[in-house]
Design a protein around this motif. Structure first.
Motif, PDB file in Angstrom:
ATOM      1  N   TYR A 282      -1.333  10.301  -0.699  1.00 54.00           N
ATOM      2  CA  TYR A 282      -0.113   9.684  -0.175  1.00 54.00           C
ATOM      3  C   TYR A 282       1.080  10.016  -1.056  1.00 54.00           C
ATOM      4  CZ  TYR A 282      -2.178   6.808   3.526  1.00 54.00           C
ATOM      5  OH  TYR A 282      -2.780   6.370   4.674  1.00 54.00           O
ATOM      6  N   LEU A 283       0.909   9.908  -2.377  1.00 54.23           N
ATOM      7  CA  LEU A 283       2.017  10.189  -3.289  1.00 54.23           C
ATOM      8  C   LEU A 283       2.440  11.654  -3.208  1.00 54.23           C
ATOM      9  CD1 LEU A 283       1.020   8.015  -6.359  1.00 54.23           C
ATOM     10  CD2 LEU A 283       2.891   7.602  -4.746  1.00 54.23           C
ATOM     11  N   LYS A 284       1.484  12.561  -3.084  1.00 57.03           N
ATOM     12  CA  LYS A 284       1.808  13.984  -2.935  1.00 57.03           C
ATOM     13  C   LYS A 284       2.653  14.229  -1.690  1.00 57.03           C
ATOM     14  CE  LYS A 284      -2.088  16.052  -5.357  1.00 57.03           C
ATOM     15  NZ  LYS A 284      -3.333  16.829  -5.210  1.00 57.03           N
ATOM     16  N   LEU A 285       2.435  13.416  -0.669  1.00 56.88           N
ATOM     17  CA  LEU A 285       3.172  13.566   0.592  1.00 56.88           C
ATOM     18  C   LEU A 285       4.471  12.752   0.615  1.00 56.88           C
ATOM     19  CD1 LEU A 285       0.087  13.439   2.958  1.00 56.88           C
ATOM     20  CD2 LEU A 285       1.475  15.443   2.415  1.00 56.88           C
ATOM     21  N   GLY A 286       4.806  12.126  -0.507  1.00 58.51           N
ATOM     22  CA  GLY A 286       6.052  11.384  -0.598  1.00 58.51           C
ATOM     23  C   GLY A 286       6.006   9.988  -0.015  1.00 58.51           C
ATOM     24  N   ILE A 287       4.811   9.438   0.139  1.00 61.97           N
ATOM     25  CA  ILE A 287       4.657   8.085   0.681  1.00 61.97           C
ATOM     26  C   ILE A 287       4.428   7.126  -0.490  1.00 61.97           C
ATOM     27  CG2 ILE A 287       3.268   6.623   2.203  1.00 61.97           C
ATOM     28  CD1 ILE A 287       3.977   8.807   4.007  1.00 61.97           C
ATOM     29  N   SER A 288       5.181   6.048  -0.524  1.00 64.88           N
ATOM     30  CA  SER A 288       5.012   5.033  -1.568  1.00 64.88           C
ATOM     31  C   SER A 288       3.755   4.213  -1.301  1.00 64.88           C
ATOM     32  CB  SER A 288       6.229   4.109  -1.604  1.00 64.88           C
ATOM     33  OG  SER A 288       7.380   4.846  -1.950  1.00 64.88           O
ATOM     34  N   LEU A 289       3.324   3.446  -2.306  1.00 66.77           N
ATOM     35  CA  LEU A 289       2.069   2.705  -2.192  1.00 66.77           C
ATOM     36  C   LEU A 289       2.202   1.246  -2.574  1.00 66.77           C
ATOM     37  CD1 LEU A 289      -0.301   5.144  -4.087  1.00 66.77           C
ATOM     38  CD2 LEU A 289      -0.159   4.840  -1.629  1.00 66.77           C
ATOM     39  N   VAL A 290       1.414   0.436  -1.887  1.00 69.43           N
ATOM     40  CA  VAL A 290       1.093  -0.914  -2.317  1.00 69.43           C
ATOM     41  C   VAL A 290      -0.425  -0.918  -2.455  1.00 69.43           C
ATOM     42  CG1 VAL A 290       1.035  -3.358  -1.703  1.00 69.43           C
ATOM     43  CG2 VAL A 290       3.040  -1.974  -1.111  1.00 69.43           C
ATOM     44  N   VAL A 291      -0.918  -1.174  -3.665  1.00 65.54           N
ATOM     45  CA  VAL A 291      -2.361  -1.202  -3.896  1.00 65.54           C
ATOM     46  C   VAL A 291      -2.754  -2.660  -4.118  1.00 65.54           C
ATOM     47  CG1 VAL A 291      -4.276  -0.342  -5.290  1.00 65.54           C
ATOM     48  CG2 VAL A 291      -2.266   1.107  -4.911  1.00 65.54           C
ATOM     49  N   ALA A 292      -3.349  -3.255  -3.102  1.00 63.59           N
ATOM     50  CA  ALA A 292      -3.742  -4.672  -3.148  1.00 63.59           C
ATOM     51  C   ALA A 292      -5.176  -4.751  -3.644  1.00 63.59           C
ATOM     52  CB  ALA A 292      -3.589  -5.304  -1.773  1.00 63.59           C
ATOM     53  N   GLN A 293      -5.308  -4.641  -4.948  1.00 63.64           N
ATOM     54  CA  GLN A 293      -6.639  -4.582  -5.545  1.00 63.64           C
ATOM     55  C   GLN A 293      -6.579  -5.251  -6.907  1.00 63.64           C
ATOM     56  OE1 GLN A 293      -8.489  -0.732  -5.268  1.00 63.64           O
ATOM     57  NE2 GLN A 293      -9.490  -0.961  -7.221  1.00 63.64           N
ATOM     58  N   ALA A 294      -7.651  -5.896  -7.300  1.00 67.73           N
ATOM     59  CA  ALA A 294      -7.716  -6.520  -8.622  1.00 67.73           C
ATOM     60  C   ALA A 294      -8.000  -5.459  -9.675  1.00 67.73           C
ATOM     61  CB  ALA A 294      -8.802  -7.581  -8.649  1.00 67.73           C
ATOM     62  N   PHE A 295      -7.243  -5.490 -10.740  1.00 70.80           N
ATOM     63  CA  PHE A 295      -7.472  -4.602 -11.882  1.00 70.80           C
ATOM     64  C   PHE A 295      -7.771  -5.488 -13.077  1.00 70.80           C
ATOM     65  CE2 PHE A 295      -4.620  -2.158  -9.123  1.00 70.80           C
ATOM     66  CZ  PHE A 295      -5.336  -0.985  -9.003  1.00 70.80           C
ATOM     67  N   TRP A 296      -9.017  -5.882 -13.218  1.00 69.80           N
ATOM     68  CA  TRP A 296      -9.373  -6.833 -14.259  1.00 69.80           C
ATOM     69  C   TRP A 296      -9.717  -6.167 -15.588  1.00 69.80           C
ATOM     70  CZ3 TRP A 296     -12.127  -5.746  -9.953  1.00 69.80           C
ATOM     71  CH2 TRP A 296     -13.386  -5.182 -10.129  1.00 69.80           C
TER      72      TRP A 296
END
Length: 82
Positions: A55-69
């Motif tokens: 997605y980033l390579k294609l110029g699309i921003s991200l929301v990553v809804a994931q726990a990073f514990w």
């Protein structure tokens, strides 16, 4: 679980244009017998990271809804953001 990651992610996603929403909850739907556990969670995490890269390579921003514990889990995303 149940802290509102998916809900907050979805709300942010609605507000931002050209943004992809990535989460374990979404990825687990791709696997017919997904089971929350070390094996399947690792698979989902790898899939999410590869999707984030593309997605980033294609110029699309991200929301990553994931726990990073653990710090080790967020480091690859920090490097990717740079």
């Amino acid at each position: 679980m149940g802290s509102g990651k998916s809900t907050i992610g979805a709300l942010i996603h609605k507000k931002l244009k050209r943004t992809a929403l990535l989460s374990t909850d979404r990825v687990k739907r791709f696997v017919s017998d997904f089971k929350r556990g070390q094996r399947d969670n690792k698979i989902a995490a790898k899939i999410i990271f590869v999707m984030a890269e593309q997605y980033l390579k294609l110029g699309i921003s991200l929301v990553v809804a994931q726990a990073f514990w653990k710090k080790a889990y967020i480091q690859p995303y920090k490097a990717l953001a740079k």
